[in-house]
Motif scaffolding. Structure first.
Motif, PDB file in Angstrom:
ATOM      1  N   GLU A  43       0.833  -1.205   0.000  1.00  0.00           N
ATOM      2  CA  GLU A  43       0.000   0.000   0.000  1.00  0.00           C
ATOM      3  C   GLU A  43       0.870   1.258   0.000  1.00  0.00           C
ATOM      4  O   GLU A  43       0.604   2.216  -0.740  1.00  0.00           O
ATOM      5  CB  GLU A  43      -0.912   0.008   1.226  1.00  0.00           C
ATOM      6  N   LEU A  44       1.905   1.248   0.829  1.00  0.00           N
ATOM      7  CA  LEU A  44       2.780   2.414   0.917  1.00  0.00           C
ATOM      8  C   LEU A  44       3.581   2.608  -0.365  1.00  0.00           C
ATOM      9  O   LEU A  44       3.812   3.749  -0.793  1.00  0.00           O
ATOM     10  CB  LEU A  44       3.723   2.259   2.114  1.00  0.00           C
ATOM     11  N   ILE A 115       8.630   6.854   2.757  1.00  0.00           N
ATOM     12  CA  ILE A 115       9.801   5.968   2.774  1.00  0.00           C
ATOM     13  C   ILE A 115      10.147   5.567   4.204  1.00  0.00           C
ATOM     14  O   ILE A 115      10.469   4.406   4.484  1.00  0.00           O
ATOM     15  CB  ILE A 115      11.000   6.661   2.095  1.00  0.00           C
ATOM     16  N   ALA A 116      10.066   6.536   5.131  1.00  0.00           N
ATOM     17  CA  ALA A 116      10.334   6.230   6.540  1.00  0.00           C
ATOM     18  C   ALA A 116       9.322   5.222   7.078  1.00  0.00           C
ATOM     19  O   ALA A 116       9.675   4.317   7.845  1.00  0.00           O
ATOM     20  CB  ALA A 116      10.303   7.513   7.367  1.00  0.00           C
ATOM     21  N   LYS A 117       8.058   5.364   6.667  1.00  0.00           N
ATOM     22  CA  LYS A 117       7.029   4.408   7.100  1.00  0.00           C
ATOM     23  C   LYS A 117       7.308   3.018   6.533  1.00  0.00           C
ATOM     24  O   LYS A 117       7.119   2.009   7.225  1.00  0.00           O
ATOM     25  CB  LYS A 117       5.648   4.891   6.653  1.00  0.00           C
ATOM     26  N   ILE A 118       7.747   2.961   5.279  1.00  0.00           N
ATOM     27  CA  ILE A 118       8.060   1.667   4.662  1.00  0.00           C
ATOM     28  C   ILE A 118       9.182   0.977   5.425  1.00  0.00           C
ATOM     29  O   ILE A 118       9.115  -0.223   5.712  1.00  0.00           O
ATOM     30  CB  ILE A 118       8.446   1.857   3.182  1.00  0.00           C
ATOM     31  N   LYS A 119      10.218   1.735   5.775  1.00  0.00           N
ATOM     32  CA  LYS A 119      11.325   1.150   6.532  1.00  0.00           C
ATOM     33  C   LYS A 119      10.859   0.647   7.892  1.00  0.00           C
ATOM     34  O   LYS A 119      11.290  -0.412   8.362  1.00  0.00           O
ATOM     35  CB  LYS A 119      12.441   2.182   6.708  1.00  0.00           C
ATOM     36  N   ALA A 120       9.961   1.415   8.533  1.00  0.00           N
ATOM     37  CA  ALA A 120       9.456   1.007   9.843  1.00  0.00           C
ATOM     38  C   ALA A 120       8.637  -0.276   9.739  1.00  0.00           C
ATOM     39  O   ALA A 120       8.761  -1.181  10.574  1.00  0.00           O
ATOM     40  CB  ALA A 120       8.611   2.130  10.447  1.00  0.00           C
ATOM     41  N   VAL A 121       7.800  -0.371   8.696  1.00  0.00           N
ATOM     42  CA  VAL A 121       6.984  -1.573   8.521  1.00  0.00           C
ATOM     43  C   VAL A 121       7.864  -2.771   8.169  1.00  0.00           C
ATOM     44  O   VAL A 121       7.627  -3.889   8.636  1.00  0.00           O
ATOM     45  CB  VAL A 121       5.918  -1.349   7.428  1.00  0.00           C
ATOM     46  N   GLN A 122       8.889  -2.549   7.355  1.00  0.00           N
ATOM     47  CA  GLN A 122       9.807  -3.639   7.016  1.00  0.00           C
ATOM     48  C   GLN A 122      10.528  -4.153   8.258  1.00  0.00           C
ATOM     49  O   GLN A 122      10.799  -5.353   8.379  1.00  0.00           O
ATOM     50  CB  GLN A 122      10.809  -3.170   5.965  1.00  0.00           C
ATOM     51  N   GLU A 123      10.831  -3.241   9.183  1.00  0.00           N
ATOM     52  CA  GLU A 123      11.464  -3.661  10.435  1.00  0.00           C
ATOM     53  C   GLU A 123      10.489  -4.497  11.258  1.00  0.00           C
ATOM     54  O   GLU A 123      10.862  -5.513  11.846  1.00  0.00           O
ATOM     55  CB  GLU A 123      11.916  -2.431  11.222  1.00  0.00           C
ATOM     56  N   GLU A 124       9.220  -4.069  11.296  1.00  0.00           N
ATOM     57  CA  GLU A 124       8.205  -4.861  11.993  1.00  0.00           C
ATOM     58  C   GLU A 124       8.037  -6.225  11.328  1.00  0.00           C
ATOM     59  O   GLU A 124       7.835  -7.237  12.008  1.00  0.00           O
ATOM     60  CB  GLU A 124       6.871  -4.111  12.000  1.00  0.00           C
ATOM     61  N   GLN A 159      23.024   5.719   5.588  1.00  0.00           N
ATOM     62  CA  GLN A 159      22.740   6.629   4.479  1.00  0.00           C
ATOM     63  C   GLN A 159      21.247   6.808   4.237  1.00  0.00           C
ATOM     64  O   GLN A 159      20.837   7.766   3.579  1.00  0.00           O
ATOM     65  CB  GLN A 159      23.407   6.105   3.200  1.00  0.00           C
ATOM     66  N   THR A 160      20.439   5.896   4.748  1.00  0.00           N
ATOM     67  CA  THR A 160      18.994   5.966   4.515  1.00  0.00           C
ATOM     68  C   THR A 160      18.221   6.272   5.797  1.00  0.00           C
ATOM     69  O   THR A 160      17.038   5.953   5.902  1.00  0.00           O
ATOM     70  CB  THR A 160      18.481   4.639   3.918  1.00  0.00           C
ATOM     71  N   LEU A 161      18.887   6.884   6.767  1.00  0.00           N
ATOM     72  CA  LEU A 161      18.183   7.297   7.977  1.00  0.00           C
ATOM     73  C   LEU A 161      17.136   8.357   7.633  1.00  0.00           C
ATOM     74  O   LEU A 161      17.320   9.139   6.696  1.00  0.00           O
ATOM     75  CB  LEU A 161      19.174   7.872   8.992  1.00  0.00           C
ATOM     76  N   PRO A 162      16.025   8.399   8.370  1.00  0.00           N
ATOM     77  CA  PRO A 162      15.005   9.423   8.102  1.00  0.00           C
ATOM     78  C   PRO A 162      15.595  10.826   8.174  1.00  0.00           C
ATOM     79  O   PRO A 162      16.427  11.122   9.032  1.00  0.00           O
ATOM     80  CB  PRO A 162      13.978   9.188   9.221  1.00  0.00           C
ATOM     81  N   LEU A 163      15.171  11.679   7.260  1.00  0.00           N
ATOM     82  CA  LEU A 163      15.690  13.041   7.173  1.00  0.00           C
ATOM     83  C   LEU A 163      14.727  14.008   7.853  1.00  0.00           C
ATOM     84  O   LEU A 163      13.548  14.063   7.497  1.00  0.00           O
ATOM     85  CB  LEU A 163      15.879  13.432   5.703  1.00  0.00           C
ATOM     86  N   TRP A 164      15.228  14.731   8.846  1.00  0.00           N
ATOM     87  CA  TRP A 164      14.405  15.745   9.506  1.00  0.00           C
ATOM     88  C   TRP A 164      14.632  17.082   8.827  1.00  0.00           C
ATOM     89  O   TRP A 164      15.762  17.548   8.692  1.00  0.00           O
ATOM     90  CB  TRP A 164      14.755  15.848  10.990  1.00  0.00           C
ATOM     91  N   ILE A 165      13.546  17.705   8.373  1.00  0.00           N
ATOM     92  CA  ILE A 165      13.622  19.006   7.708  1.00  0.00           C
ATOM     93  C   ILE A 165      12.847  19.993   8.563  1.00  0.00           C
ATOM     94  O   ILE A 165      11.613  19.979   8.582  1.00  0.00           O
ATOM     95  CB  ILE A 165      13.033  18.940   6.288  1.00  0.00           C
ATOM     96  N   GLY A 166      13.559  20.812   9.280  1.00  0.00           N
ATOM     97  CA  GLY A 166      12.913  21.748  10.187  1.00  0.00           C
ATOM     98  C   GLY A 166      12.615  23.089   9.545  1.00  0.00           C
ATOM     99  O   GLY A 166      13.195  23.456   8.519  1.00  0.00           O
TER     100      GLY A 166
END
Length: 241
Positions: A43-44, A115-124, A159-166
């Motif tokens: 879905e993501l 992308i961050a959500k996909i990585k989190a779900v893949q970890e789960e 290299q694929t850590l979530p990017l924080w954009i403030g």
């Protein structure tokens, strides 16, 4: 063992060899099942594909305004005095270009969030496969991994850590860069952490470990050394993680 540093002496005893009870663990109560993870990832990915297409369309529309700005500036070079017409036209074009840039930025941020959500779900998904009673490898030792392969995986992960954009003057959140987490923060299963453990050497060692679970009653983590074969766990207090 993959060492991250040494301690000069010890400020506490060795953690007791206990087994954490799942009934008081924060490990998997709210985690998705393996099949649910597969469905969620698809879905993501579909959502990400749509965002990419919209982003490309937005970029193409933005390029039209950028080209118009360039052509207008070329025409202005032949003018002795900047006319009101060109001034107003440039204002409108610059305003439109800024709006285009904001829209494209929002779409890119949305894509990064997906992308961050996909990585989190893949970890789960990985954790669900590991803990599932239907997984035939669940009770088997982990496969050994060559050091070079392990380091390549860690480099790719970094290299694929979530990017924080403030936004301007926005406070940097915990665990972003060198900002420490609060004293009440609990690492989630699957998180990579620096853990201080007892070894055969006189001094304690810092290792890179993966959180397995956290016992809320005993306030202790159970972690795996990612560079260690087998299923040997380290049980450590919060101050050692």
């Amino acid at each position: 063992m993959l060492r991250r540093g040494k301690l000069q002496g010890s400020d506490g005893g060795s953690p007791s060899p206990l087994t954490l009870s799942p009934s008081v663990s924060t490990a998997t109560n709210n985690q998705l099942t393996f099949v649910e993870c597969e469905s969620k990832v698809q879905e993501l990915l579909t959502e990400l594909h749509e965002v990419i297409k919209v982003t490309q369309k937005q970029r193409e529309e933005g390029n039209i305004n950028l080209e118009a700005i360039g052509k207008t500036q070329e025409k202005m070079q032949g003018e002795v005095k900047l006319s009101t017409y060109f001034k107003q036209k440039l204002r409108n074009l610059y305003s439109a270009a800024l709006d285009d840039a904001d829209s494209e930025s929002d779409l890119l941020k949305k894509g990064l969030d997906i992308i961050a959500k996909i990585k989190a779900v893949q970890e789960e998904k990985r954790i669900a496969a590991r803990l599932s009673s239907y997984n035939p490898l669940d009770d088997q030792p982990r496969k050994s991994m060559r050091r070079g392969v392990l380091m390549s995986m860690l480099q790719k992960s970094a290299q694929t850590l979530p990017l924080w954009i403030g936004k301007p003057n926005e406070k940097i959140p915990p665990l972003c860069g060198a900002v420490c987490a609060g004293p009440d923060y609990i690492a989630k299963p699957g998180d990579k952490v620096a853990a201080r453990v007892k070894t055969d050497e006189p001094e304690e060692q810092w290792i890179l470990a993966e959180v397995v679970t956290f016992n809320t009653y005993l306030q202790k983590y159970e972690v795996d050394d990612i560079d260690e074969e087998g299923r040997e766990h380290h049980v450590l207090s919060k101050r050692r993680v």
